[in-house]
Design a protein around this motif. Structure first.
Motif, PDB file in Angstrom:
ATOM      1  N   GLU A  29       0.596   5.513   5.827  1.00  0.00           N
ATOM      2  CA  GLU A  29       0.484   5.194   7.158  1.00  0.00           C
ATOM      3  C   GLU A  29      -0.792   4.022   7.431  1.00  0.00           C
ATOM      4  O   GLU A  29      -0.436   3.205   8.199  1.00  0.00           O
ATOM      5  CB  GLU A  29      -0.017   6.292   8.212  1.00  0.00           C
ATOM      6  N   ARG A  30      -1.633   4.471   6.765  1.00  0.00           N
ATOM      7  CA  ARG A  30      -2.900   3.365   7.009  1.00  0.00           C
ATOM      8  C   ARG A  30      -2.503   2.033   6.462  1.00  0.00           C
ATOM      9  O   ARG A  30      -2.731   0.964   6.910  1.00  0.00           O
ATOM     10  CB  ARG A  30      -3.816   3.819   6.067  1.00  0.00           C
ATOM     11  N   LEU A  31      -1.455   2.083   5.457  1.00  0.00           N
ATOM     12  CA  LEU A  31      -1.282   0.563   4.723  1.00  0.00           C
ATOM     13  C   LEU A  31       0.043   0.038   5.398  1.00  0.00           C
ATOM     14  O   LEU A  31       0.316  -0.840   4.860  1.00  0.00           O
ATOM     15  CB  LEU A  31      -1.112   0.735   3.167  1.00  0.00           C
ATOM     16  N   LYS A  32       0.717   1.004   6.152  1.00  0.00           N
ATOM     17  CA  LYS A  32       1.941   0.598   7.002  1.00  0.00           C
ATOM     18  C   LYS A  32       2.838   0.239   5.932  1.00  0.00           C
ATOM     19  O   LYS A  32       3.842  -0.596   5.991  1.00  0.00           O
ATOM     20  CB  LYS A  32       1.816  -0.764   7.786  1.00  0.00           C
ATOM     21  N   ILE A  33       3.186   1.345   5.012  1.00  0.00           N
ATOM     22  CA  ILE A  33       4.226   1.267   4.087  1.00  0.00           C
ATOM     23  C   ILE A  33       5.097   2.421   4.244  1.00  0.00           C
ATOM     24  O   ILE A  33       4.690   3.319   4.384  1.00  0.00           O
ATOM     25  CB  ILE A  33       3.514   1.265   2.484  1.00  0.00           C
ATOM     26  N   ASN A  34       6.315   1.901   4.653  1.00  0.00           N
ATOM     27  CA  ASN A  34       7.292   2.876   4.867  1.00  0.00           C
ATOM     28  C   ASN A  34       8.575   2.672   4.027  1.00  0.00           C
ATOM     29  O   ASN A  34       9.374   3.339   3.927  1.00  0.00           O
ATOM     30  CB  ASN A  34       7.681   2.656   6.358  1.00  0.00           C
ATOM     31  N   THR A  35       8.881   1.501   3.398  1.00  0.00           N
ATOM     32  CA  THR A  35       9.936   1.075   2.598  1.00  0.00           C
ATOM     33  C   THR A  35       9.660   0.445   1.108  1.00  0.00           C
ATOM     34  O   THR A  35       8.380   0.121   0.923  1.00  0.00           O
ATOM     35  CB  THR A  35      10.765   0.139   3.151  1.00  0.00           C
ATOM     36  N   VAL A  36      10.280   0.726   0.343  1.00  0.00           N
ATOM     37  CA  VAL A  36      10.108  -0.138  -1.073  1.00  0.00           C
ATOM     38  C   VAL A  36       9.757  -1.439  -0.899  1.00  0.00           C
ATOM     39  O   VAL A  36       8.775  -1.969  -1.509  1.00  0.00           O
ATOM     40  CB  VAL A  36      11.380  -0.019  -1.933  1.00  0.00           C
ATOM     41  N   ALA A  37      10.258  -2.389   0.056  1.00  0.00           N
ATOM     42  CA  ALA A  37       9.915  -3.665   0.499  1.00  0.00           C
ATOM     43  C   ALA A  37       8.677  -3.713   0.971  1.00  0.00           C
ATOM     44  O   ALA A  37       7.801  -4.631   0.580  1.00  0.00           O
ATOM     45  CB  ALA A  37      10.969  -4.256   1.455  1.00  0.00           C
ATOM     46  N   ASP A  38       8.164  -3.003   1.739  1.00  0.00           N
ATOM     47  CA  ASP A  38       6.589  -2.661   2.267  1.00  0.00           C
ATOM     48  C   ASP A  38       5.946  -2.806   1.221  1.00  0.00           C
ATOM     49  O   ASP A  38       4.787  -3.283   0.977  1.00  0.00           O
ATOM     50  CB  ASP A  38       6.423  -1.672   3.304  1.00  0.00           C
ATOM     51  N   LEU A  39       6.055  -1.485   0.071  1.00  0.00           N
ATOM     52  CA  LEU A  39       5.134  -1.278  -0.853  1.00  0.00           C
ATOM     53  C   LEU A  39       4.962  -2.808  -1.641  1.00  0.00           C
ATOM     54  O   LEU A  39       3.975  -2.967  -2.254  1.00  0.00           O
ATOM     55  CB  LEU A  39       5.723  -0.173  -1.963  1.00  0.00           C
ATOM     56  N   ILE A  40       6.260  -3.519  -2.093  1.00  0.00           N
ATOM     57  CA  ILE A  40       6.033  -4.612  -3.037  1.00  0.00           C
ATOM     58  C   ILE A  40       5.337  -5.803  -2.182  1.00  0.00           C
ATOM     59  O   ILE A  40       4.712  -6.317  -2.955  1.00  0.00           O
ATOM     60  CB  ILE A  40       7.557  -4.972  -3.334  1.00  0.00           C
ATOM     61  N   ARG A  41       5.732  -5.755  -1.027  1.00  0.00           N
ATOM     62  CA  ARG A  41       4.844  -6.780  -0.215  1.00  0.00           C
ATOM     63  C   ARG A  41       3.643  -6.442  -0.125  1.00  0.00           C
ATOM     64  O   ARG A  41       2.613  -7.620  -0.344  1.00  0.00           O
ATOM     65  CB  ARG A  41       5.417  -6.768   1.137  1.00  0.00           C
TER      66      ARG A  41
END
Length: 324
Positions: free
Chosen positions: A134-146
């Motif tokens: 939530e803090r890093l705004k990561i909800n998807t694999v694409a978000d994590l890679i970005r």
């Protein structure tokens, strides 16, 4: 008594003597070697199937032989007589990872076994600490890679140790995504998950059955599953392969016999266990373990083991992981 009558009676006597011996031979139990400790998912699924096939094959006795990452039990099967009375479990570790992880193997994964059928596929799942996601705004694999590409070396991930399934999945993910994250090995899967829940690491690749309680409680956020398709156990979570084409690091296991087991014996074993895997009751009981039954032909299971062995050769060599 004339000679002809005597010979007929002699032949009948021989048949009577031979029949019980033959019946006794057919009633010998099948030994199913499980190369892991009792109580785990592999052991439980083996016991479920052993119960279901007993009316067709006779008694199937589970023999747990854990140790050396599964190599001890697998070696017993590899060196058993090829008569269909000793079969065993072949798993991702024993038949795909260990040949590259151990400098010396007591058996040859590629040649010492005759495949019977795959039994099970269990998804692994890419999970993050829910608060961190939530803090890093990561909800998807694409978000994590970005995020990883924009913040080099700021992410880390945990695993149950060097060469574990979580470690190899993480390294394959890094390679395919073109990112870097620090690997932090723990002494087992439970300490690795505790580290994730407490926020010591950012993400893990964990077995779905193990991670599910913390996903349901909201402590962990499921980002993606590692099977090529969505898992029936977590249908709302997409596969990593939707973003990284072809990414697949699920856990599987199945049944093998020693190499040289006659084809008719393999065919009989395959039919009995495939029928058991297709039974609705089996699917229901496996679902409680987050496991999906995957009945196959012997050739299909053999092809899977061959392709998985080739895949993990690259992954293990890229990590430099060794057990001995």
């Amino acid at each position: 008594m004339n000679k002809r009558t005597f010979l007929v009676l002699l032949a009948l006597s021989a048949a009577v003597i031979q029949a019980p011996a033959q019946a006794q031979s057919n009633s010998r139990p099948i030994r199913l070697v499980v190369p892991y400790a009792a109580g785990g998912p592999i052991d439980v699924t083996a016991r479920i199937l052993a119960e279901r096939v007993k009316d067709v094959l006779g008694p199937v006795i589970i023999d747990n032989k854990p140790g050396a990452g599964g190599n001890i039990g697998a070696d017993i099967v590899a060196k058993a007589p090829p008569d269909g009375l000793t079969i065993g479990i072949a798993a991702t570790a024993t038949n795909a990872v260990n040949p590259w992880l151990y400098s010396k193997m007591p058996f040859n994964s590629a040649t010492d076994f005759a495949p019977i059928t795959q039994m099970v596929r269990v998804p692994n799942v890419l999970v993050m600490n829910a608060a961190a996601a939530e803090r890093l705004k990561i909800n998807t694999v694409a978000d994590l890679i970005r995020y990883a590409k924009a913040n080099p070396a700021k992410l880390n991930y945990g695993s149950g140790g060097n060469g574990s399934a979580g470690h190899l999945a993480g390294e394959l993910f890094k390679k395919e995504a073109g990112i870097f994250a620090v690997h932090i090995p723990y002494n087992g899967g439970s300490p690795a998950q505790l580290a994730l829940v407490s926020g010591q690491v950012d993400f893990n690749f964990d077995n779905l059955a193990t991670a599910a309680p913390n996903i349901r409680s909201g402590k962990l956020k499921a980002i993606a599953v590692t099977t090529l398709q969505r898992s029936p156990s977590l249908p709302e979570v997409p596969p990593v392969a939707d973003t990284l084409k072809g990414f697949s690091v699920d856990t599987w296991w199945g049944l093998v016999a020693p190499a040289g087991t006659p084809p008719d014996v393999i065919a009989k074993l395959n039919k009995a266990f495939v029928d058991a895997l297709n039974a609705p009751e089996t699917k229901t009981r496996f679902a409680s373990l987050m496991a999906e039954p995957v009945p196959t032909t012997p050739d299909q299971f053999g092809a899977l083991m061959k392709s998985e062995m080739a895949k993990y050769e690259k992954v293990v060599k890229a990590t430099g992981a060794k057990v001995d």
